[in-house]
Each structure stands twice: as structure tokens, then as C-alpha cells.
Scaffold this active site. Structure first.
Site, mmCIF file in Angstrom:
data_model
loop_
_atom_site.group_PDB
_atom_site.id
_atom_site.type_symbol
_atom_site.label_atom_id
_atom_site.label_comp_id
_atom_site.label_asym_id
_atom_site.label_seq_id
_atom_site.Cartn_x
_atom_site.Cartn_y
_atom_site.Cartn_z
ATOM 1 N N HIS A 86 0.849 -1.194 0.000
ATOM 2 C CA HIS A 86 0.000 0.000 0.000
ATOM 3 C C HIS A 86 0.875 1.231 0.000
ATOM 4 C CE1 HIS A 86 -3.489 2.515 0.785
ATOM 5 N NE2 HIS A 86 -2.687 3.209 1.565
ATOM 6 N N ASP A 165 -15.077 2.444 7.355
ATOM 7 C CA ASP A 165 -14.040 3.347 6.839
ATOM 8 C C ASP A 165 -14.524 4.088 5.601
ATOM 9 O OD1 ASP A 165 -11.306 4.462 6.656
ATOM 10 O OD2 ASP A 165 -11.405 3.445 4.732
ATOM 11 N N ARG A 172 -14.348 12.542 6.604
ATOM 12 C CA ARG A 172 -13.092 13.232 6.972
ATOM 13 C C ARG A 172 -12.634 14.159 5.862
ATOM 14 N NH1 ARG A 172 -9.446 8.580 7.506
ATOM 15 N NH2 ARG A 172 -7.836 10.146 7.760
ATOM 16 N N SER A 187 -7.555 3.802 9.173
ATOM 17 C CA SER A 187 -8.275 3.723 7.905
ATOM 18 C C SER A 187 -7.545 2.773 6.947
ATOM 19 C CB SER A 187 -8.370 5.136 7.319
ATOM 20 O OG SER A 187 -8.706 5.108 5.965
ATOM 21 N N LYS A 191 -8.553 -1.624 6.187
ATOM 22 C CA LYS A 191 -8.828 -2.178 4.851
ATOM 23 C C LYS A 191 -7.804 -3.254 4.496
ATOM 24 C CE LYS A 191 -8.923 1.999 3.346
ATOM 25 N NZ LYS A 191 -9.111 3.359 2.891
HETATM 26 N N1 URA Z 1 -5.778 6.577 2.551
HETATM 27 C C1 URA Z 1 -6.744 5.939 3.233
HETATM 28 O O1 URA Z 1 -7.223 4.902 2.820
HETATM 29 N N2 URA Z 1 -7.153 6.486 4.382
HETATM 30 C C2 URA Z 1 -6.657 7.633 4.886
HETATM 31 O O2 URA Z 1 -7.065 8.070 5.934
HETATM 32 C C3 URA Z 1 -5.642 8.278 4.158
HETATM 33 C C4 URA Z 1 -5.218 7.711 2.988
#
Ligand code: URA
Length: 428
Positions: A86, A165, A172, A187, A191
Site C-alpha cells: 500500500h 471506513d 473526513r 483507515s 482495509k
Molecule cells: N488513505 C486511506 O485509505 N485512508 C486515509 O485516511 C488516508 C489515505
């Protein structure tokens, strides 16, 4: 049914600097997912967390509650070791495209559930969707089959993965609560953990074009995410990498696919190759494989997997990529060394040219973007082409040029180019 907690009490605890109990956290995430806690109440709670932070215990419970809000994929039937990557997002960050097939060519399975871009950083799915025929949607059965047979799947994350999320991130975005370390870490990791991969390599960007502009903040974010991953049984490593200037020489969807294919063919810009190999080595090592990714890049095995990966999702890997209708060349205003080419300026320009979206409903242009002929450290002569802007609609050039104003500095060299690989954070 009577509820065990009330939203106002939870918000008040956090507002006053108190610590939320596990019961409060489990309830508020679940009730928010069910629509019982209102958006304005979650906004207030997100702001209280933004201002007062979270303890380690709160953060790990918050992350667990977000995972529990949806399904957790079971990859235990996949015969290869699973490892994912990621990136916290950067301009010209096309690394997933060469990386996923490269790591698969080394013997691992790479399950990449990706998103679409919002704002100045592009989304991996938007890039791949510029390939004629390629589909981001994959059924669960096809996903597992492709992981086993091809070794890499890049596809859209289903709505069932960490739905809390999905709601909270959208909230957010519009309440100035994105750039909070506990909220970003929970967050991303909710995932990634729900995705079921046994190992995870994080690329945490630092610099002008990143969420985290300073090194100390990026280090804290990296170690927070590594801690959450390891606690959940996912072997997790983070590399901190520079994002002051764009990666490679292109920013835009089809333009970045073409550059990725160059890397898979053994060429491509040195920084894209360096980062792809650095992340591949970490992923292969986390997967417990003793192979050199550079070899799989050199001998064409990674390119073979790329073609299979694209074809498995309906794409034609040999079809010509879309090209924007209009071009505008930006020339060097003076002779000298390129001292800076600001990532945020180039990302914003690419976005205004049509490569990105402002609202999640917007369509993106496959051909739009920026080609960079010169990068920091290169010498240029006055009047030479520096950048080429690509757009379907020439009316977009003015906005892109305005975004670039002040983003390019030419002077007497040498440029203070920072190393691409800055730090590594791991628990082992
Ligand atoms: N990417 C995400 O998935 N969540 C965040 O809070 C920031 C970047």
C-alpha cells in the site's frame, strides 16, 4: 432495542481528553455503520480524535471495530504466499503496475484491492481503466482463481470491506480531519487487514506531494501502521520514500501505464525502477521467498505476468493506449539546472488537465496528464521543452499552467536532490 451508549457521551469523553472504552468504540463504529450515529456526530468525534489523538489501546480497538464492520477475506485457499503493498499516495506513483506482476513472477500472490483517485494523486484503477477492455470489478471466485493462476489481481475493493471506513473517510475529506495519524493509520490498516493478506509492505511518502510533509510525522505514521499490522498477525514493513518531486516522467492515467510497461520491458526512469525493485525485495522477503526480483524483471517473466494479469480482467495488453487530443509545451524560461519540480504543482496540473476528479462521481480522461522532459538535477537551455501538457479540451491548459506557476525552479546547480529511499520501519 435499547442502545448501551449514546453518541453525545462518547463525543464528550473524547472532547474532554478522556480515553474511550472498548465498549464505547465497538458501539460507536457499529452504530455509525448502521446509520444510528449521525454524520454530524461522527464529524464531531473525528475532530475530537484529530485534536486529542488516541492511546495505543484505543487505536487498536478502533481498527478492529472498523475491520469488524464488514467482511474479512479468507485467502487461506491460495497456494502461493500472499503479500500486498500500500502506498500512502504520491504524484506519478504508478509503482503498483510493474510491482504486482513482478512480485507474482517471483512466486507470491499479490491481492491488490485498490481505489480510484481523489484530488491531486491518481488512483491505480483509473490508470488501469485506460487499457482498452480492462475491468476493475472481479467476482470473489474470479479473484481467488486469478490469484492462484496468475499471482496478481488489481481490482476494485468491494463495498463489504471495512464499510465503516468508507463512510468515515468520505466524512473526513469534507471536515478537515484527514491528516490525523491515528485516523489515517486505522483507515489504511483496517482495509488492508480485512483484505486477508499474510504480509504487507507500506510505502509511506514524505514531502511536498504527500500527506506527511515532514519526516518525523511520516516515521510516526509508519511505526503506528507497522504496530497495527503486526498486532493483527500480518507481517508488516514500511519504507519511507521521497515525494517532493513526481515519480518518473509522467503523471496521468494512460501516460503512466505506458511508462510502467517500459519498466516491465527493462527500461523506464531510474527512480521508478529503483522503487519498484526496493518494494519488490521487501515483499518477496516478507513472503519467505529467496529470489531476486531484478532477475524476473530482466528476463521478461514480470512482463509475461503483466500481460496475463491484464488479459484475465478483459484488457488487451497490446492495444494502443488512448492519447489526448491536444498538447501544450512548457519551455524552460532560463538556462541552468532544474532545482525543483514540485510534486503537488505537477499533480494539481495533471488533475486540472482531466486526469483526476474533484468529486467521486466525475469521469477521468484516460489520455490527460503531464510528461516531464526534465527533472531536478537535469540541465536545460532557455527555450527547451520542460513539460508537455496533454488534455482533451484545450480550455484546461490555463488552469494547469496556473497550478505549475512557482512549481518549477531553474538556477545555478547542483540541485539538492534527496535520496528516494529515506528509512525502513519494521518490527523484525
Ligand atoms: N488513505 C486511506 O485509505 N485512508 C486515509 O485516511 C488516508 C489515505
Amino acid at each position: 432495542m435499547t442502545e448501551p451508549y449514546d453518541a453525545v457521551g462518547v463525543i464528550r469523553t473524547k472532547r474532554d481528553g478522556g480515553e474511550l472504552t472498548s465498549g464505547q468504540i465497538d458501539w460507536v463504529i457499529d452504530a455509525y455503520t448502521r446509520g444510528l450515529v449521525a454524520e454530524e456526530q461522527m464529524s464531531a468525534l473525528a475532530m475530537a480524535i484529530f485534536l486529542n489523538g488516541m492511546s495505543d489501546a484505543e487505536l487498536s480497538r478502533w481498527t478492529a471495530a472498523m475491520i469488524a464492520s464488514g467482511e474479512r477475506l479468507d485467502l487461506s485457499g491460495v497456494t502461493r504466499p500472499t503479500v500486498d503493498k500500500h502506498s500512502t499516495g504520491g504524484v506519478g506513483d504508478k509503482i503498483t503496475l510493474p510491482l504486482a506482476p513482478l512480485v507474482a513472477a517471483c512466486g507470491a500472490a499479490v491481492p491488490q484491492l485498490s481505489g480510484r483517485g481523489l484530488g491531486h494523486t491518481g488512483g491505480t484503477l483509473d490508470k488501469l481503466e485506460s487499457i482498452p477492455g480492462w475491468r476493475a470489478g472481479v467476482s470473489n471466485e474470479a479473484f481467488l482463481r486469478q490469484l492462484d493462476e496468475v499471482g496478481a489481481v488489481v481490482c476494485a475493493a468491494g463495498a463489504g470491506l471495512a464499510p465503516a471506513d468508507r463512510k468515515l473517510y468520505a466524512l473526513r475529506d469534507v471536515t478537515a480531519t484527514v491528516d490525523s495519524i491515528p485516523l489515517i493509520a486505522s483507515s489504511i490498516m483496517s482495509k488492508k487487514i480485512a483484505e486477508g493478506s499474510a504480509a504487507l509492505v507500506l510505502d509511506v511518502k514524505v514531502g511536498a506531494g504527500a500527506f506527511m510533509r515532514d519526516l518525523a510525522g511520516a516515521q510516526r505514521l509508519a511505526s503506528t501502521m507497522v504496530g497495527l499490522g503486526e498486532a493483527a498477525g500480518v507481517r508488516t514493513v514500511a519504507l519511507l520514500t521521497a515525494m517532493d518531486t513526481p515519480l518518473g516522467r509522467t503523471a496521468g492515467n494512460a501516460l503512466e501505464v505506458a511508462e510502467s510497461v517500459e519498466v516491465l520491458a527493462g527500461g523506464g526512469p531510474a527512480d521508478v525502477v529503483e522503487l519498484t525493485l526496493a518494494l519488490a525485495r521487501e515483499m518477496v522477503s516478507c513472503a519467505g521467498l529467496d529470489v531476486d526480483p531484478a532477475e524476473a524483471l530482466r528476463d521478461g517473466r514480470a512482463m509475461d505476468v503483466w500481460r496475463q494479469m491484464i488479459a484475465a480482467q478483459g484488457g488487451d495488453p497490446l492495444a494502443p493506449l488512448p492519447v489526448a487530443r491536444e498538447r501544450h509545451v512548457v519551455t524552460a524560461p532560463a538556462s541552468g539546472t532544474v532545482l525543483a519540480l514540485d510534486a503537488l504543482a505537477v499533480g494539481t496540473a495533471a488533475w486540472r488537465l482531466g486526469a483526476g476528479r474533484s468529486r467521486k462521481e466525475d469521469a477521468v480522461s484516460a489520455g490527460a496528464g503531464v510528461v516531464m522532459f526534465a527533472k531536478p538535477g537535469d540541465t536545460v537551455r532557455a527555450g527547451e521543452p520542460l513539460l508537455e501538457l496533454h488534455a482533451d479540451d484545450p480550455a484546461r491548459f490555463d488552469g494547469a499552467l496556473a497550478a505549475l506557476a512557482g512549481g518549477i525552479r531553474i538556477g545555478d546547480g547542483p540541485a539538492a536532490t534527496a535520496a528516494l529511499l529515506i528509512d525502513r520501519v519494521a518490527a523484525f
